[in-house]
Design an enzyme around this catalytic site. Structure first.
Site, PDB file in Angstrom:
ATOM      1  N   ASP A 163       0.849  -1.192   0.000  1.00 13.99           N
ATOM      2  CA  ASP A 163       0.000   0.000   0.000  1.00 13.99           C
ATOM      3  C   ASP A 163       0.880   1.235   0.000  1.00 13.99           C
ATOM      4  OD1 ASP A 163      -2.234   1.912   1.344  1.00 13.99           O
ATOM      5  OD2 ASP A 163      -3.161   0.107   0.565  1.00 13.99           O
ATOM      6  N   HIS A 200      -3.015   5.903   4.449  1.00 13.58           N
ATOM      7  CA  HIS A 200      -3.845   4.796   3.959  1.00 13.58           C
ATOM      8  C   HIS A 200      -3.283   3.456   4.435  1.00 13.58           C
ATOM      9  CE1 HIS A 200      -5.686   2.129   0.806  1.00 13.58           C
ATOM     10  NE2 HIS A 200      -6.696   2.976   0.929  1.00 13.58           N
ATOM     11  N   SER A 410     -11.093  -0.832   0.597  1.00 18.56           N
ATOM     12  CA  SER A 410      -9.716  -0.817   1.097  1.00 18.56           C
ATOM     13  C   SER A 410      -9.642  -1.287   2.537  1.00 18.56           C
ATOM     14  CB  SER A 410      -9.136   0.610   1.034  1.00 18.56           C
ATOM     15  OG  SER A 410      -8.645   0.914  -0.240  1.00 18.56           O
TER      16      SER A 410
END
Length: 474
Positions: A163, A200, A410
């Protein structure tokens, strides 16, 4: 899908990849992104066939000299793919659709797809965003909350997250005290404002550690560059990530792309074949386009040769009763988990940092749902949404000092990855694919997703968020 935000993200990704001319497809619709003027083929005989076929077609029908068609980049690499230039994007005409059309007959003769666009693979809140993060008070516990399983380094399940990287002071969040990996590149801009998508990977790691404390989570910043990478490069980056620390028990991937096809990504052929021969379970996000188009690599879960090694994950809305408005769906999505308004660590806890919203909320759900989804609430005005508009509305700014709420497949993905890891610990199961099968076989929970009764995984420590059905905007 709703194209406005896709177009906003297209500009953002193009700015992050200034040397790569990008286009939207298919046929300029808001479906996926790809590199103009370049197609992908497998090395060897297939690449030569593609090159010769396209050169002949273009010379005969478009008046292009043969030099327009040539290989670019290395002739061979571990991913087994070749980039073939089929035109000059500077001329303004994207000839990729013409090249694909020229090869249709050859593909029919060979009984397989020989060529594809060079797609942009992106994190699943990027070109298909669920929403942007919202600050959560430190007094609010994470959601899912931390399970009580103790951490034991001798038995911990290895989880690799591919990621964006970890924020610099992530270890100040207790659940991430033993999480390792790559540092997030450029957390803030020159103005001190948090960059888009920063945190994230940290947010995902926090969810994993909450659902399954007995894990060794490693985060690789493979997608640090605006969360986007060309398909031709993605396979090599995945190989680099697993080579660095070895194949993990579980690989959690909240990225992908649709491609208008039902047979995967040419750029991932080699990686997926090697994955199939390993013991690793790939848990992959289904994407946030509110579409039933396959999103790869999650959709490999529907191909018979990969159904044991890949688990595709869609998102449930805040109350867990049905699918989130943004979640992709369809028979290729194997399981759904909470993915709307989860709470985890976004930034470190040392210093508050400002963030300016990029997208505006909508008066109504972009996908036609009637509940108070993340399309509508909390209300904010975004920078990209206002660009070029006649209005002078100022983008909203917030401060993050640790926790946030965020939505998307996600984040449903690490919920499921964590549940598989927790099952391995609880049942002393060393094989992650066996744990996946056992977990799904023992789960009787269901949820309604667009009329289908689908399998749902809800962590014991997850708290449903009440869902409101709002009236029309004032």
């Amino acid at each position: 899908m709703a194209p406005q935000r896709f177009h906003e993200q297209f500009g953002h990704i193009q700015r992050s990849m200034p040397d790569v001319p990008l286009a939207m497809g298919p046929d300029d619709s808001a479906g996926f992104l790809y590199e103009k003027g370049v197609v992908l083929a497998r090395d060897g005989e297939e690449a030569r066939l593609v090159e010769d076929t396209v050169r002949t077609h273009f010379t005969d029908t478009r008046g292009l000299v043969p030099d327009h068609v040539r290989r670019v980049g290395p002739d061979t690499n571990r991913t087994g793919v070749t980039r073939i230039r089929v035109g000059d994007p500077a001329e303004g005409d994207d000839v990729v659709p013409h090249a694909l059309g020229a090869l249709a007959e050859a593909e029919g003769r060979h009984g397989r797809r020989l060529v594809s666009r060079n797609h942009v693979v992106h994190i699943a809140v990027n070109a298909c965003p669920g929403d942007e993060p919202v600050p959560a008070p430190r007094s609010e516990p994470p959601n899912p909350a931390a399970a009580e399983d103790p951490y034991d380094p001798d038995t911990a399940v290895g989880v690799l997250v591919i990621d964006t990287g970890l924020v610099r002071d992530h270890a100040s969040y207790p659940l991430l005290a033993h999480t390792t990996g790559d540092a997030q590149v450029s957390e803030t801009g020159a103005d001190g404002v948090l960059r888009q998508y920063v945190g994230h990977g940290t947010f995902i790691a926090g969810i994993l550690a909450a659902v399954a404390p007995n894990t060794d989570v490693t985060v690789r910043g493979t997608l640090n560059d605006a969360g986007a990478v060309l398909e031709s490069e993605f396979g090599a980056k995945l190989f680099e990530a697993v080579d660095e620390g070895g194949w993990p028990d579980i690989l959690s991937l909240s990225a992908g792309t649709s491609n208008g096809s039902a047979d995967g990504l040419i750029g991932l052929d080699a990686f997926m074949r090697e994955l199939r021969e390993q013991r690793t379970l790939l848990v992959a996000a289904a994407g946030n386009n509110a579409s039933d188009d396959p999103f790869w690599p999650a959709a490999y879960a529907t191909l018979p040769e990969y159904e044991d090694s890949v688990l595709s994950v869609g998102a449930l809305r805040g109350d867990g009763a049905s699918g989130a408005c943004f979640s992709n769906h369809g028979p290729w999505v194997r399981v759904y988990a909470p993915g709307e308004r989860l709470t985890s660590a976004l930034t470190g806890f040392d210093t508050p940092v400002p963030y300016v919203y990029q997208h505006s909320t909508y008066d109504a759900c972009r996908y036609g749902f009637s509940y108070a989804c993340t399309c509508r609430y909390p209300r904010h005005t975004g920078m990209l949404s206002e660009a070029g508009e006649s209005t002078s509305a100022k983008p909203d700014q917030v401060m993050f000092d640790g926790l946030a709420q965020w939505s998307g497949t996600s984040f449903a993905t690490p919920v499921v990855a964590g549940l598989v890891a927790a099952h391995m610990t609880a049942h002393k199961e060393s094989a992650p694919r066996a744990a996946r099968a056992q977990l799904l076989a023992s789960t009787t929970d269901r949820a309604d997703v667009r009329g289908a009764h689908v399998q749902a995984l809800r962590p014991p420590t997850w708290r449903p968020v009440p869902v409101l059905i709002p009236g029309p905007p004032a």
